[in-house]
Write an enzyme that holds these catalytic residues in place. Structure first.
Site, short mmCIF file in Angstrom:
data_model
loop_
_atom_site.label_atom_id
_atom_site.label_comp_id
_atom_site.label_asym_id
_atom_site.label_seq_id
_atom_site.Cartn_x
_atom_site.Cartn_y
_atom_site.Cartn_z
N GLU A 138 0.82 -1.21 0.00
CA GLU A 138 0.00 0.00 0.00
C GLU A 138 0.86 1.27 0.00
O GLU A 138 0.66 2.18 0.79
CB GLU A 138 -0.98 -0.02 1.17
N ASP A 195 -8.37 -9.08 3.93
CA ASP A 195 -8.17 -8.00 4.89
C ASP A 195 -9.23 -7.97 5.99
O ASP A 195 -10.19 -7.19 5.89
CB ASP A 195 -8.18 -6.64 4.16
N GLU A 254 -12.55 -2.42 11.69
CA GLU A 254 -12.56 -1.66 10.45
C GLU A 254 -13.68 -2.11 9.51
O GLU A 254 -14.34 -1.27 8.88
CB GLU A 254 -11.20 -1.82 9.77
C1 GCV Z 1 -2.41 0.35 8.23
C2 GCV Z 1 -5.94 -2.29 5.36
C3 GCV Z 1 -6.38 -1.05 6.05
C4 GCV Z 1 -5.26 -0.04 6.14
C5 GCV Z 1 -4.08 -0.70 6.87
C6 GCV Z 1 -3.70 -1.95 6.09
C7 GCV Z 1 -2.59 -2.73 6.77
O1 GCV Z 1 -5.69 -2.04 4.02
O2 GCV Z 1 -7.49 -0.51 5.38
O3 GCV Z 1 -5.72 1.08 6.84
O4 GCV Z 1 -3.00 0.17 6.97
O5 GCV Z 1 -4.81 -2.81 6.00
O6 GCV Z 1 -2.90 -3.66 7.48
O7 GCV Z 1 -1.44 -2.40 6.58
#
Ligand code: GCV
Length: 743
Positions: A310, A384, A412
């Site tokens: 990411e 996720d 989340e």
């Molecule tokens: C910290 C998902 C979440 C992100 C998070 C990522 C991760 O994509 O939406 O906010 O980033 O996981 O675990 O690194």
């Protein structure tokens, strides 16, 4: 007559007095967590008082003193009379290690198998006095044993004939705080970060100590302080000084600090030309940086690294493998006993491979290439933190590597702050999952505790749900996820129901009339969220950016593998992601019996649409069509939440007003949002299935345009999230009269 009146008045006064005495001592807002230590019932007090008269500790150390303080506070509160530190006498609670307490040493207790953190609690006699001993090899074991002893009383177990010993199954039991230095929290739904970096080290908020107590009470022994999407400043000297001050506060409670680091730190902080892990200058920089940290924090835990994920930098930027990246940092930590948690959460928008397969493809070939002080930290599922995911195929596939399980406490994708979803049910489903890697019984629990492959270290990690809300976790019931995570990581054999029962007793009341209703409600809450959000294997169909609310229609994100339509693949023929050999073949990443099951007709309903694309009229195990079954599940989820509300309504007499009302209001929000999820998803999928609603099930009250227009620009928890609408959202909803509110 006069006498009667006086008697009546006395009776009233007495009744009022009793009421006053039995009412909660003060309003409760959840701040005290499960460590409330409110007086227990008078009959129970009478039973316990002779068995806990004073606390005998023959030495001082920060940890032993924390144990003594906790016991005197807890016993005084629960037994409703002062229990102080004292001398040996009948009913004394004698705490210590053989090294620190001659009384304990004299007992020659079988402590060897308990390791560094285990404890023994035993009813015995010393010099003719009937006592309880809480003994361990190290001070931290004494603290853990003290919390366990208090828990026995909090849950009304007998303490007259104790012979309990306990040691943690996992060595490292960590929380990852996704807190940013500026006080925001990525995916945080409980306010701001509790870490006030600006005022540290001059002002150390007392909440840090309360948090450390809570962590220790459930055996959590490490926390990473900052977001895995890391800010390079965290490693700068001014912040390391602050981290050292925090480490001093947490140390007595056995909580070591870890930091999330940015792989490009040698360039950004060190001003080197490269962060290439093969460059000797880079290795030297990491070594010098790590040495400097240990000079200030001798028990520093180590680093968490999100690399090439990411947008984060990583070794792939230099054509080096994830293992080469991990090892350069691991080598710097090794002489100090530090650990690297190297995350396996990688996927790339440039790789057309099914996102669910990418981490396995990248990490599996690296098995055996990581140093022994590296954990590959792997999320419970390959996508996720969904309401339900099949277990990540890396579990069982990297026998020569230490694997740590990462679960998410902050919800989340599961309704965030307000939805009551008891997560230990999900955690346990993951731990009990049989990878079949070495035949039957190769559970995830045995992969991560090291026993399956003979590893000597082990870890489980939870993404923290803690913030600066008075109730710490955004809701009263989210505390159970923090509590349950720690309890499970200590003892993987505990059942979620046991944990729910003990948490309820400590957090609210031990009254069976309350617990017997609430424990089943908590147990059912996880399946409820699966039903009203993502039944039958659907996944990642949340609105984008903030992941709050439904968004199955979203198809316009720049990264295709983040679009909900990528995951559900609904079309005129059917729905679901074909991950069988005729599709992406993700099934083949699992051990053969599982691969076969998931690719075939016997796949359990709960994973169907995760692995298979099936027709809308596909005949389900129930005999119903897929479409009917989908609608039924959505309605079941909504009905389950209605049932939860009813259960909670009936609990009003058992709970203080503030916590009851907040929970009731949140359940109201959950009910509204469960309906929203159900209506929006049915309205959307109906545009593909073109099938009628099953008999007795109402059509959504609005058409799809309405649900698509619901636009929540500032849902919490998204760092860097911009409020700009996506293509699918009308730019000026009021102009065309479309609602922007949750229906
Ligand atoms: C910290 C998902 C979440 C992100 C998070 C990522 C991760 O994509 O939406 O906010 O980033 O996981 O675990 O690194």
């Amino acid at each position: 007559m006069r006498g009667d009146w006086a008697r009546a008045a006395l009776v009233h006064l007495f009744a009022a007095g009793v009421l006053l005495l039995s009412a909660p001592a003060r309003a409760e807002d959840g701040y005290d967590l499960w460590l409330r230590y409110r007086p227990i019932e008078a009959t129970a007090q009478a039973q316990y008082r002779p068995l806990a008269t004073a606390v005998v500790s023959q030495a001082t150390s920060p940890t032993l003193d924390a144990a003594k303080t906790e016991l005197t506070k807890g016993l005084s509160g629960l037994l409703d009379r002062p229990v102080g530190a004292g001398a040996l006498a009948d009913g004394a609670v004698v705490i210590g290690t053989p090294a620190s307490s001659p009384l304990i040493a004299g007992l020659k207790l079988p402590l060897a198998p308990l390791g560094n953190e285990g404890y023994l609690i035993r009813s015995t006699s010393i010099d003719g006095h009937a006592v309880t001993v809480i003994a361990a090899n190290r001070d931290i074991g004494v603290l853990y044993g003290s919390f366990a002893f208090l828990r026995l009383i909090q849950t009304r177990q007998q303490i007259a004939r104790l012979d309990i010993s306990s040691a943690p199954r996992l060595k490292l039991r960590l929380l990852n705080h996704w807190d940013n230095i500026d006080g925001t929290i990525e995916r945080g739904y409980a306010g701001h970060s509790i870490f006030d970096w600006h005022k540290m080290p001059d002002y150390m908020d007392p909440r840090y100590t309360v948090m450390a107590r809570a962590d220790a009470s459930v055996g959590i022994n490490g926390i990473a302080l900052n977001n895995v999407s890391s800010d390079v400043w965290m490693l700068a000297p001014m912040y390391i000084g602050k981290v050292a001050a925090l480490a001093d506060v947490l140390r007595p409670y056995g909580v070591r600090v870890y930091l999330s680091i940015k792989f490009s730190a040698p360039v950004e902080l060190g001003k080197l030309k490269t962060a290439d892990p093969a460059d000797p200058m880079v290795a030297a920089w990491w070594k010098q940086e790590v040495d400097a940290i240990y000079r200030q924090i001798p028990d520093f835990g180590g680093f968490v690294v999100k690399a090439n994920s990411e947008g984060q930098p990583g070794p792939r930027d230099y054509n080096r493998s994830q293992a080469e990246g991990a090892n350069v940092v691991a080598d710097a930590l090794k002489p100090h006993g530090g650990t690297v948690f190297w995350r396996a959460f990688v996927y790339s928008e440039k790789d057309p491979t099914d996102r669910a397969k990418q981490a396995y493809n990248e990490f599996k070939p690296l098995d055996g290439k990581f140093r022994d002080n590296v954990f590959v930290q792997t999320k419970n599922g390959a996508i996720d933190f969904q309401p339900r995911e099949p277990v990540h195929p890396l579990f069982g596939a990297m026998p020569k590597t230490n694997l740590a399980l990462e679960v998410q406490l902050t919800k989340e994708y599961l309704g965030q702050a307000t939805h009551l979803v008891y997560l230990p049910v999900l955690f346990k489903e993951v731990l009990d999952w049989d990878t079949m890697a070495k035949g039957k019984g190769s559970t995830v629990a045995r992969v991560i505790d090291g026993s399956l492959e003979g590893h000597t270290t082990s870890a489980m990690v939870g993404v923290s749900n803690i913030g600066d809300d008075r109730n710490w976790t955004g809701s009263q019931f989210n505390q159970a996820d923090w509590y349950g995570f720690g309890r499970l990581a200590w003892d993987l054999n505990l059942t979620p129901e046991q944990i729910a029962r003990e948490w309820l007793a400590q957090t609210f009341t031990n009254d069976p009339a309350f617990i017997d209703k609430m424990a089943p409600m908590m147990m059912a809450s996880r399946e409820a969220v699966v039903n009203y959000m993502t039944p039958l294997g659907l996944h990642h169909i949340m609105a984008t950016g903030h992941h709050y609310g439904p968004g199955p229609w979203v198809d316009d994100l720049p990264r295709p593998e983040q679009n909900p339509v990528y995951f559900h693949r609904a079309d005129a023929k059917g729905v679901g992601f074909d991950r069988t050999p005729s599709g992406s073949d993700a099934t083949s990443q699992y051990a053969p019996p599982i691969a076969k099951l998931f690719a075939g007709p016997d796949i359990p309903d709960r994973y169907l649409l995760w692995f298979q694309h099936v027709g809308w009229d596909h005949k389900m195990k129930s005999g119903r069509s897929l479409w009917d079954e989908l609608v039924l599940h959505y309605d079941e989820g909504v009905a389950q939440v209605a049932q939860m509300r009813q259960t909670w309504d009936a609990m009003k007499p058992y709970v203080d007003a503030e916590r009851w009302s907040q929970t009731a209001a949140f359940l109201g929000i959950q009910a509204k949002e469960a309906q929203w999820w159900r209506d929006a998803c049915i309205a959307y999928f109906e545009t593909f299935s073109h099938m009628p609603m099953p008999a007795g099930h109402a059509a959504p009250p609005h058409d799809l345009t309405y649900y698509k227009a619901v636009y929540i620009p500032y849902a919490p928890g998204r760092t860097g999230y911009t409020a700009a609408p996506f293509k699918n959202t009308p730019k000026d909803p009021d102009q065309n009269g479309i609602a922007t509110q949750i229906p």
